[in-house]
Design a protein around this motif. Sequence first.
Motif, PDB file in Angstrom:
ATOM      1  N   ASP A 106       0.819  -1.208   0.000  1.00 58.51           N
ATOM      2  CA  ASP A 106       0.000   0.000   0.000  1.00 58.51           C
ATOM      3  C   ASP A 106       0.848   1.251   0.000  1.00 58.51           C
ATOM      4  N   GLU A 107       1.970   1.179   0.716  1.00 61.31           N
ATOM      5  CA  GLU A 107       2.872   2.323   0.770  1.00 61.31           C
ATOM      6  C   GLU A 107       4.293   1.823   0.965  1.00 61.31           C
ATOM      7  N   ALA A 108       5.242   2.571   0.459  1.00 61.14           N
ATOM      8  CA  ALA A 108       6.645   2.170   0.582  1.00 61.14           C
ATOM      9  C   ALA A 108       7.197   2.601   1.923  1.00 61.14           C
ATOM     10  N   ALA A 135       9.819   5.708   0.404  1.00 57.46           N
ATOM     11  CA  ALA A 135      10.855   5.465  -0.601  1.00 57.46           C
ATOM     12  C   ALA A 135      10.223   5.362  -1.982  1.00 57.46           C
ATOM     13  N   SER A 136      10.997   5.721  -2.983  1.00 61.38           N
ATOM     14  CA  SER A 136      10.495   5.658  -4.346  1.00 61.38           C
ATOM     15  C   SER A 136      10.574   4.236  -4.867  1.00 61.38           C
ATOM     16  N   GLY A 137       9.854   3.975  -5.952  1.00 64.41           N
ATOM     17  CA  GLY A 137       9.887   2.642  -6.540  1.00 64.41           C
ATOM     18  C   GLY A 137       8.736   1.784  -6.064  1.00 64.41           C
ATOM     19  N   GLU A 138       8.517   0.662  -6.733  1.00 62.59           N
ATOM     20  CA  GLU A 138       7.416  -0.219  -6.390  1.00 62.59           C
ATOM     21  C   GLU A 138       7.857  -1.251  -5.358  1.00 62.59           C
ATOM     22  N   TRP A 139       6.954  -1.535  -4.436  1.00 63.90           N
ATOM     23  CA  TRP A 139       7.238  -2.487  -3.374  1.00 63.90           C
ATOM     24  C   TRP A 139       6.166  -3.564  -3.346  1.00 63.90           C
ATOM     25  N   VAL A 140       6.564  -4.751  -2.948  1.00 60.02           N
ATOM     26  CA  VAL A 140       5.663  -5.887  -2.826  1.00 60.02           C
ATOM     27  C   VAL A 140       5.607  -6.285  -1.349  1.00 60.02           C
ATOM     28  N   ALA A 141       4.421  -6.670  -0.902  1.00 58.60           N
ATOM     29  CA  ALA A 141       4.262  -7.084   0.492  1.00 58.60           C
ATOM     30  C   ALA A 141       3.849  -8.545   0.562  1.00 58.60           C
ATOM     31  N   ILE A 142       4.507  -9.280   1.436  1.00 56.94           N
ATOM     32  CA  ILE A 142       4.108 -10.656   1.744  1.00 56.94           C
ATOM     33  C   ILE A 142       3.454 -10.608   3.120  1.00 56.94           C
ATOM     34  N   HIS A 143       2.148 -10.772   3.155  1.00 57.92           N
ATOM     35  CA  HIS A 143       1.386 -10.708   4.406  1.00 57.92           C
ATOM     36  C   HIS A 143       1.196 -12.108   4.969  1.00 57.92           C
ATOM     37  N   VAL A 144       1.431 -12.253   6.262  1.00 52.62           N
ATOM     38  CA  VAL A 144       1.086 -13.489   6.970  1.00 52.62           C
ATOM     39  C   VAL A 144       0.055 -13.106   8.018  1.00 52.62           C
ATOM     40  N   GLU A 145      -1.190 -13.522   7.786  1.00 50.42           N
ATOM     41  CA  GLU A 145      -2.314 -13.118   8.636  1.00 50.42           C
ATOM     42  C   GLU A 145      -2.850 -14.322   9.408  1.00 50.42           C
ATOM     43  N   ASP A 146      -3.440 -14.048  10.568  1.00 47.23           N
ATOM     44  CA  ASP A 146      -3.979 -15.139  11.377  1.00 47.23           C
ATOM     45  C   ASP A 146      -5.209 -14.668  12.137  1.00 47.23           C
ATOM     46  N   LEU A 164       9.735  -4.624   7.886  1.00 42.85           N
ATOM     47  CA  LEU A 164       8.746  -5.464   8.562  1.00 42.85           C
ATOM     48  C   LEU A 164       7.728  -4.557   9.231  1.00 42.85           C
ATOM     49  N   SER A 165       6.461  -4.905   9.153  1.00 44.25           N
ATOM     50  CA  SER A 165       5.446  -4.092   9.822  1.00 44.25           C
ATOM     51  C   SER A 165       4.374  -4.987  10.416  1.00 44.25           C
ATOM     52  N   PHE A 166       3.654  -4.447  11.404  1.00 42.67           N
ATOM     53  CA  PHE A 166       2.615  -5.188  12.103  1.00 42.67           C
ATOM     54  C   PHE A 166       1.289  -4.457  11.968  1.00 42.67           C
ATOM     55  N   GLY A 167       0.248  -5.205  11.714  1.00 42.53           N
ATOM     56  CA  GLY A 167      -1.083  -4.629  11.635  1.00 42.53           C
ATOM     57  C   GLY A 167      -2.106  -5.633  12.121  1.00 42.53           C
ATOM     58  N   GLU A 168      -3.375  -5.304  11.894  1.00 39.14           N
ATOM     59  CA  GLU A 168      -4.468  -6.181  12.297  1.00 39.14           C
ATOM     60  C   GLU A 168      -5.119  -6.762  11.055  1.00 39.14           C
ATOM     61  N   SER A 169      -5.339  -8.056  11.063  1.00 40.01           N
ATOM     62  CA  SER A 169      -5.908  -8.746   9.913  1.00 40.01           C
ATOM     63  C   SER A 169      -7.429  -8.749   9.985  1.00 40.01           C
ATOM     64  N   VAL A 180       1.246  -9.583   9.801  1.00 44.18           N
ATOM     65  CA  VAL A 180       2.674  -9.265   9.801  1.00 44.18           C
ATOM     66  C   VAL A 180       3.120  -9.258   8.338  1.00 44.18           C
ATOM     67  N   SER A 181       3.627  -8.125   7.877  1.00 45.18           N
ATOM     68  CA  SER A 181       3.955  -8.013   6.463  1.00 45.18           C
ATOM     69  C   SER A 181       5.438  -7.749   6.247  1.00 45.18           C
ATOM     70  N   ILE A 182       5.959  -8.409   5.229  1.00 41.81           N
ATOM     71  CA  ILE A 182       7.338  -8.219   4.774  1.00 41.81           C
ATOM     72  C   ILE A 182       7.276  -7.412   3.493  1.00 41.81           C
ATOM     73  N   ARG A 183       7.892  -6.238   3.487  1.00 45.20           N
ATOM     74  CA  ARG A 183       7.880  -5.384   2.304  1.00 45.20           C
ATOM     75  C   ARG A 183       9.249  -5.423   1.645  1.00 45.20           C
ATOM     76  N   LEU A 184       9.244  -5.739   0.350  1.00 47.06           N
ATOM     77  CA  LEU A 184      10.475  -5.844  -0.426  1.00 47.06           C
ATOM     78  C   LEU A 184      10.318  -5.062  -1.718  1.00 47.06           C
ATOM     79  N   ARG A 185      11.433  -4.520  -2.188  1.00 51.18           N
ATOM     80  CA  ARG A 185      11.380  -3.770  -3.430  1.00 51.18           C
ATOM     81  C   ARG A 185      11.209  -4.719  -4.614  1.00 51.18           C
ATOM     82  N   ARG A 186      10.369  -4.297  -5.549  1.00 48.10           N
ATOM     83  CA  ARG A 186      10.162  -5.094  -6.747  1.00 48.10           C
ATOM     84  C   ARG A 186      11.409  -5.033  -7.607  1.00 48.10           C
TER      85      ARG A 186
END
Length: 365
Positions: free
Chosen positions: A285-287, A291-302, A346-351, A358-364
Amino acid sequence: MVRNAADGRSDGGAAPDRYHHLIEHVQDAVVEFELVDGDPIVTDVNRAFVEVFGYSADEIAGESLNEWVVPGWKLSEAEQLDSNTASGEVNYKQVTRETANGLREFLYRGVPYAGCEESDAAVEGGFAVYTDLTEVSRNERRLEVLNRILRHNLRNNANIVAGHTTRLLAELDEQTAESTSVAATIERAAHELERLAEEAGHIRRILDHPADEPTDIDPAPMVLSVADEHRERAPNAAVEVDIDDPGQVMADTRLRYAVDSLVDNAIEHNPNPQPRVRVRIAKADEAPDEASGEWVAIHVEDDGPRIPADERDVILDGSQITPTHHGSGLGLWLTELTVETFGGALSFGESDLGGNDVSIRLRRR
């Protein structure tokens, strides 16, 4: 310091003063020397040299540097370094040197007088710069010993406890419910120890081999594989995969450690008899840090209980690690260190499942 270095090599009177001020205040130990028949004779030292080596400028000036700081069994190594300097070569080496208080480890840099390597004249002298690596080297060795011994002992003893507890549980089938519960608790603790040793090994591999050069990986096959493994390992858990945004990201195969650890935590720390986990790959949703450029998030929700705020803070905000404030395990540390290696976040949110996201954000790539 560096009075002699400026003789005939300065464009003005101010330069020697600037060099003197700079070298006198750097934290590395610096020695200026003249080469006499290949032997470095000390002409001056800076304040840091006196503090680190314990020899005053007055007592070492005019003396052979090697006789004062080089252990006898390291003399041939030092003579080779001096020979390199004499030929006009700037040379580097991790060395052991003798101080007034014993041996210490240094990064040595031999720097000939500037300009000499460009002429046919023999180099008359130069500088020896010593960066003290003693504590770094000792800590690395201590950590290596602790890592090997701790992991070995954890794994071996956990295997013993788990094996005997399994036998005990089998024998307690017709015994009291309390005895069976105690044995089951011991078995879970043993498996936690096994997991701890495994995670420690993964962390070591992450720290030993940082991602110096950008690499890329498609996380989708890895996520699908991790999900399959956990379905087999925990058949009571519902592990879903949702890939909205496939493609390459800047990471390598060690990314699996992070995703596997998050899925494992989501299952193991969920008291629900049928825990639910969803691994989702989507456009971020946001870098991080805008940061500039496109980012991908891998979400692990429970759908389990939220990760305590103090555990999130110690991972993300640099909160002080203390004996009582360090997180309950290595899983989140493993994830954070892995993501950090690849320049991600790494970031934490509510699913929307009701638990953690818990999401892992990496640059595309």
